[in-house]
Design a protein around this motif. Structure first.
Motif, PDB file in Angstrom:
ATOM      1  N   CYS A  64       0.852  -1.191   0.000  1.00 49.73           N
ATOM      2  CA  CYS A  64       0.000   0.000   0.000  1.00 49.73           C
ATOM      3  C   CYS A  64       0.888   1.242   0.000  1.00 49.73           C
ATOM      4  CB  CYS A  64      -0.905  -0.003   1.227  1.00 49.73           C
ATOM      5  SG  CYS A  64      -1.999   1.436   1.316  1.00 49.73           S
ATOM      6  N   CYS A  67      -0.039   3.501   3.516  1.00 48.67           N
ATOM      7  CA  CYS A  67       0.277   3.050   4.869  1.00 48.67           C
ATOM      8  C   CYS A  67       1.272   1.891   4.775  1.00 48.67           C
ATOM      9  CB  CYS A  67      -0.987   2.639   5.627  1.00 48.67           C
ATOM     10  SG  CYS A  67      -1.760   1.120   5.023  1.00 48.67           S
ATOM     11  N   TYR A  69       0.773  -1.360   5.018  1.00 45.44           N
ATOM     12  CA  TYR A  69       0.155  -2.654   4.715  1.00 45.44           C
ATOM     13  C   TYR A  69       0.875  -3.333   3.553  1.00 45.44           C
ATOM     14  CZ  TYR A  69      -3.367  -6.082   3.334  1.00 45.44           C
ATOM     15  OH  TYR A  69      -4.013  -7.236   3.005  1.00 45.44           O
ATOM     16  N   HIS A  80      -8.113  -3.897   0.778  1.00 47.70           N
ATOM     17  CA  HIS A  80      -7.565  -2.997   1.791  1.00 47.70           C
ATOM     18  C   HIS A  80      -7.769  -1.546   1.381  1.00 47.70           C
ATOM     19  CE1 HIS A  80      -4.642  -1.025   4.432  1.00 47.70           C
ATOM     20  NE2 HIS A  80      -4.140  -0.478   3.346  1.00 47.70           N
ATOM     21  N   SER A  83     -11.479  -0.535   1.674  1.00 44.78           N
ATOM     22  CA  SER A  83     -12.023  -0.436   3.028  1.00 44.78           C
ATOM     23  C   SER A  83     -11.294   0.561   3.910  1.00 44.78           C
ATOM     24  CB  SER A  83     -12.014  -1.807   3.696  1.00 44.78           C
ATOM     25  OG  SER A  83     -10.687  -2.244   3.900  1.00 44.78           O
ATOM     26  N   ARG A  84     -10.021   0.752   3.705  1.00 45.78           N
ATOM     27  CA  ARG A  84      -9.244   1.611   4.602  1.00 45.78           C
ATOM     28  C   ARG A  84      -9.011   3.027   4.091  1.00 45.78           C
ATOM     29  NH1 ARG A  84     -10.152  -1.074   8.950  1.00 45.78           N
ATOM     30  NH2 ARG A  84      -9.189  -3.102   9.013  1.00 45.78           N
ATOM     31  N   HIS A  85      -8.875   3.192   2.792  1.00 44.70           N
ATOM     32  CA  HIS A  85      -8.498   4.505   2.287  1.00 44.70           C
ATOM     33  C   HIS A  85      -9.590   5.169   1.448  1.00 44.70           C
ATOM     34  CE1 HIS A  85      -4.597   3.804   3.987  1.00 44.70           C
ATOM     35  NE2 HIS A  85      -4.435   2.717   3.265  1.00 44.70           N
TER      36      HIS A  85
END
Length: 122
Positions: A64, A67, A69, A80, A83-85
């Protein structure tokens, strides 16, 4: 005349690898190219073999950029990111107590009521 059936390599369980038990019948041509050079497990495809070998080496093919990940699977990185960014754009309503985000104010109200019953809205 009797027929003997032998179990197939991989395929069951979704892992793509089969244990190299050494007791299997003669291998079809080209199967040795689908064998892990480290633990000698056999893969059902080149894709699963490359994923498996990365588990031994600790390398991560997908990282990623926002981050720390890391993963070996492209679809895991895509999930990811969603859902996260990117979720911040798709879920504008944010819980003031925890990282929960949602698409609608009613969902946020239900979340706060059930997860943070002692929260006093300012």
């Amino acid at each position: 005349m009797s027929l003997q059936m032998s179990g197939g390599v991989g395929g069951v369980g979704g892992g793509g690898m089969a244990a190299g038990d050494g007791g299997s019948p003669a291998s079809p041509a080209g199967e040795s190219s689908l064998t892990c050079p480290i633990c000698h497990k056999r893969a059902v495809s080149k894709y699963f073999l490359s994923e498996h070998v990365r588990q031994h080496t600790g390398g991560f093919a997908f990282v990623c950029t926002q981050c720390n990940y890391k993963t070996n699977r492209s679809h895991d990185l895509k999930r990811h990111l969603q859902s996260r960014h990117f979720g911040e754009l798709q879920r504008p309503h944010r819980c003031p107590v925890c990282p929960y985000r949602t698409t609608g104010a009613l969902h946020l109200h239900a979340h706060i009521t059930s997860k943070h019953p002692n929260y006093a809205h300012p």
